[in-house]
Design a protein around this motif. Sequence first.
Motif, PDB file in Angstrom:
ATOM      1  N   THR A 154       6.694  12.705   6.192  1.00  0.00           N
ATOM      2  CA  THR A 154       6.613  12.129   7.545  1.00  0.00           C
ATOM      3  C   THR A 154       7.982  11.783   8.120  1.00  0.00           C
ATOM      4  O   THR A 154       8.071  11.124   9.154  1.00  0.00           O
TER       5      THR A 154
ATOM      6  N   HIS B 294       9.576  -6.449   9.208  1.00  0.00           N
ATOM      7  CA  HIS B 294       8.653  -5.851   8.236  1.00  0.00           C
ATOM      8  C   HIS B 294       7.706  -6.921   7.686  1.00  0.00           C
ATOM      9  O   HIS B 294       7.676  -7.175   6.475  1.00  0.00           O
TER      10      HIS B 294
ATOM     11  N   GLY C  89      -1.774   8.760  12.145  1.00  0.00           N
ATOM     12  CA  GLY C  89      -2.138   8.258  10.820  1.00  0.00           C
ATOM     13  C   GLY C  89      -3.435   7.459  10.905  1.00  0.00           C
ATOM     14  O   GLY C  89      -3.436   6.240  10.776  1.00  0.00           O
TER      15      GLY C  89
ATOM     16  N   PRO D 118       1.901   7.045   6.000  1.00  0.00           N
ATOM     17  CA  PRO D 118       2.812   6.706   4.895  1.00  0.00           C
ATOM     18  C   PRO D 118       4.246   7.140   5.235  1.00  0.00           C
ATOM     19  O   PRO D 118       4.448   7.959   6.140  1.00  0.00           O
TER      20      PRO D 118
ATOM     21  N   ARG E  25      -6.945   4.079   6.668  1.00  0.00           N
ATOM     22  CA  ARG E  25      -7.558   2.744   6.606  1.00  0.00           C
ATOM     23  C   ARG E  25      -7.060   1.854   7.746  1.00  0.00           C
ATOM     24  O   ARG E  25      -7.852   1.261   8.485  1.00  0.00           O
ATOM     25  N   ILE E  26      -5.720   1.763   7.879  1.00  0.00           N
ATOM     26  CA  ILE E  26      -5.167   0.854   8.887  1.00  0.00           C
ATOM     27  C   ILE E  26      -5.332   1.451  10.289  1.00  0.00           C
ATOM     28  O   ILE E  26      -5.689   0.750  11.238  1.00  0.00           O
ATOM     29  N   GLY E  27      -5.097   2.757  10.416  1.00  0.00           N
ATOM     30  CA  GLY E  27      -5.244   3.415  11.715  1.00  0.00           C
ATOM     31  C   GLY E  27      -6.639   3.200  12.293  1.00  0.00           C
ATOM     32  O   GLY E  27      -6.795   2.918  13.485  1.00  0.00           O
TER      33      GLY E  27
ATOM     34  N   ARG F 265      -2.915  15.153   9.624  1.00  0.00           N
ATOM     35  CA  ARG F 265      -2.824  16.565   9.259  1.00  0.00           C
ATOM     36  C   ARG F 265      -4.201  17.200   9.318  1.00  0.00           C
ATOM     37  O   ARG F 265      -4.344  18.368   9.670  1.00  0.00           O
ATOM     38  N   SER F 266      -5.237  16.392   8.980  1.00  0.00           N
ATOM     39  CA  SER F 266      -6.587  16.950   9.063  1.00  0.00           C
ATOM     40  C   SER F 266      -7.481  16.100   9.964  1.00  0.00           C
ATOM     41  O   SER F 266      -7.364  14.883  10.008  1.00  0.00           O
TER      42      SER F 266
ATOM     43  N   VAL G 125       4.564   0.545  12.901  1.00  0.00           N
ATOM     44  CA  VAL G 125       4.272  -0.388  11.796  1.00  0.00           C
ATOM     45  C   VAL G 125       4.149   0.391  10.490  1.00  0.00           C
ATOM     46  O   VAL G 125       3.604  -0.113   9.512  1.00  0.00           O
TER      47      VAL G 125
ATOM     48  N   LEU H 119       9.116  12.130  11.998  1.00  0.00           N
ATOM     49  CA  LEU H 119       7.975  12.690  12.723  1.00  0.00           C
ATOM     50  C   LEU H 119       8.167  12.428  14.221  1.00  0.00           C
ATOM     51  O   LEU H 119       7.851  13.264  15.062  1.00  0.00           O
TER      52      LEU H 119
ATOM     53  N   ILE I  88       1.345   4.850  12.044  1.00  0.00           N
ATOM     54  CA  ILE I  88       0.819   4.139  10.872  1.00  0.00           C
ATOM     55  C   ILE I  88       0.468   5.132   9.743  1.00  0.00           C
ATOM     56  O   ILE I  88      -0.586   5.081   9.122  1.00  0.00           O
TER      57      ILE I  88
ATOM     58  N   VAL J 109       0.832  -1.209   0.000  1.00  0.00           N
ATOM     59  CA  VAL J 109       0.000   0.000   0.000  1.00  0.00           C
ATOM     60  C   VAL J 109       0.871   1.265   0.000  1.00  0.00           C
ATOM     61  O   VAL J 109       0.507   2.289  -0.567  1.00  0.00           O
TER      62      VAL J 109
ATOM     63  N   ALA K 182       4.232  -7.123   8.799  1.00  0.00           N
ATOM     64  CA  ALA K 182       2.872  -6.860   9.284  1.00  0.00           C
ATOM     65  C   ALA K 182       1.797  -7.368   8.331  1.00  0.00           C
ATOM     66  O   ALA K 182       0.737  -7.795   8.768  1.00  0.00           O
ATOM     67  N   SER K 183       2.048  -7.336   7.036  1.00  0.00           N
ATOM     68  CA  SER K 183       1.043  -7.851   6.083  1.00  0.00           C
ATOM     69  C   SER K 183       1.360  -9.281   5.668  1.00  0.00           C
ATOM     70  O   SER K 183       0.746  -9.815   4.741  1.00  0.00           O
TER      71      SER K 183
END
Length: 313
Positions: A208, A278, A151, A203, A154-156, A175-176, A229, A211, A201, A76, A280-281
């Motif tokens: 980012t 790495h 974040g 991108p 979708r995943i968050g 951010r929003s 993740v 951060l 979570i 993703v 997670a998926s």
Amino acid sequence: QAARPTVLIVARLPQHLMQLLHDNFNCHNLLDGLSEEQLQAIAPSVRGIAANGEAKVPREFMARFPALEIVSVFGVGYDGVDVPAARERGIHVTHTPDVLTDDVADMAIALMLATARNVVRADRFARSGEWKNGPFPFTTKVSGARLGIVGLGRIGEAIARRAAGFDMDIAYHNRSRKDVAYTYYSDIKSLAAAVDFLVMITPGGAGTRALVNAEVLEALGPKGFLINVARGSVVDEAALIAALKAGKIAGAGLDVFENEPNIPAELAALENVVLTPHMASGTLVTRTAMADLAFNNLQAHFSGKPVVTPVPN
Ligand code: NDP
């Protein structure tokens, strides 16, 4: 097979996807040690690139392929692809959202529990017979604790739904602001100061980068845990190691790192971290669905249909 579109594979991809690519396209694999001469020879015919979330597909690289029409990313996150450069040339960029959401959210929860409850060390303690010398030290309660999600996409949101089952008090930073019941923080530092677990979570990429820096870790505090993740680039790894060593935060659960597959020895030597490669998926079902989607994007495009899952504008 001259009619088959030529696709250049630029990353290590799962067997299932490799099979689909080879069965349907004229494939060349950069990882097979293509020489500069060979690459130059095929460059004019390359119409598609098959990449993954880690692969670097910068402007200069795309510029080598005058007939390039599509870059299909298996994953993703597509921070390795220069999307503005692709758009300038009308090159499609696709990715594999949604199909991996559940697994990545599951893994965020797994890392949170593993880190707070010290599951990995407890396993070693039980296996080694250390238990005979006395009980395992106390760990940290997760249910009912305060969770900060950086974040809330979708995943968050999938992480938040799971955390609600643990009666966690949920806040987030994007951010929003979104139309959700969770508490919004417009800056990450105040979110970090208000929670017990900070889960990254977002991108990756320039927007980012780092951060999570020394200040954010300081705000999270000596009882706080960091879970990442997202991408290694969102955390200043040197600052994280320093904070973990000094007890400025309680621990960290990390699936992603700055320089994968390399993990700093200093980080790997720490007891208050849980580290995963790495993955997670990385369930069979999900990686198969991701492979199908990465292939379907190429197949749709080369059949004159719209791509299935373009990256957003
Ligand atoms: P989404 O696009 O649905 O969500 C991303 C969220 O991040 C949005 O809510 C966005 O909100 C927020 N965001 C973006 N930039 C910033 C910023 N600078 N500061 C704060 N928040 C920001 O993506 P997904 O949920 O599908 O995936 C998220 C990421 O997870 C992927 O891009 C990838 O990097 C990572 N990932 C990691 C995996 C692993 O194996 N460990 C597997 C799959 C994904 P807003 O725009 O309002 O800021």
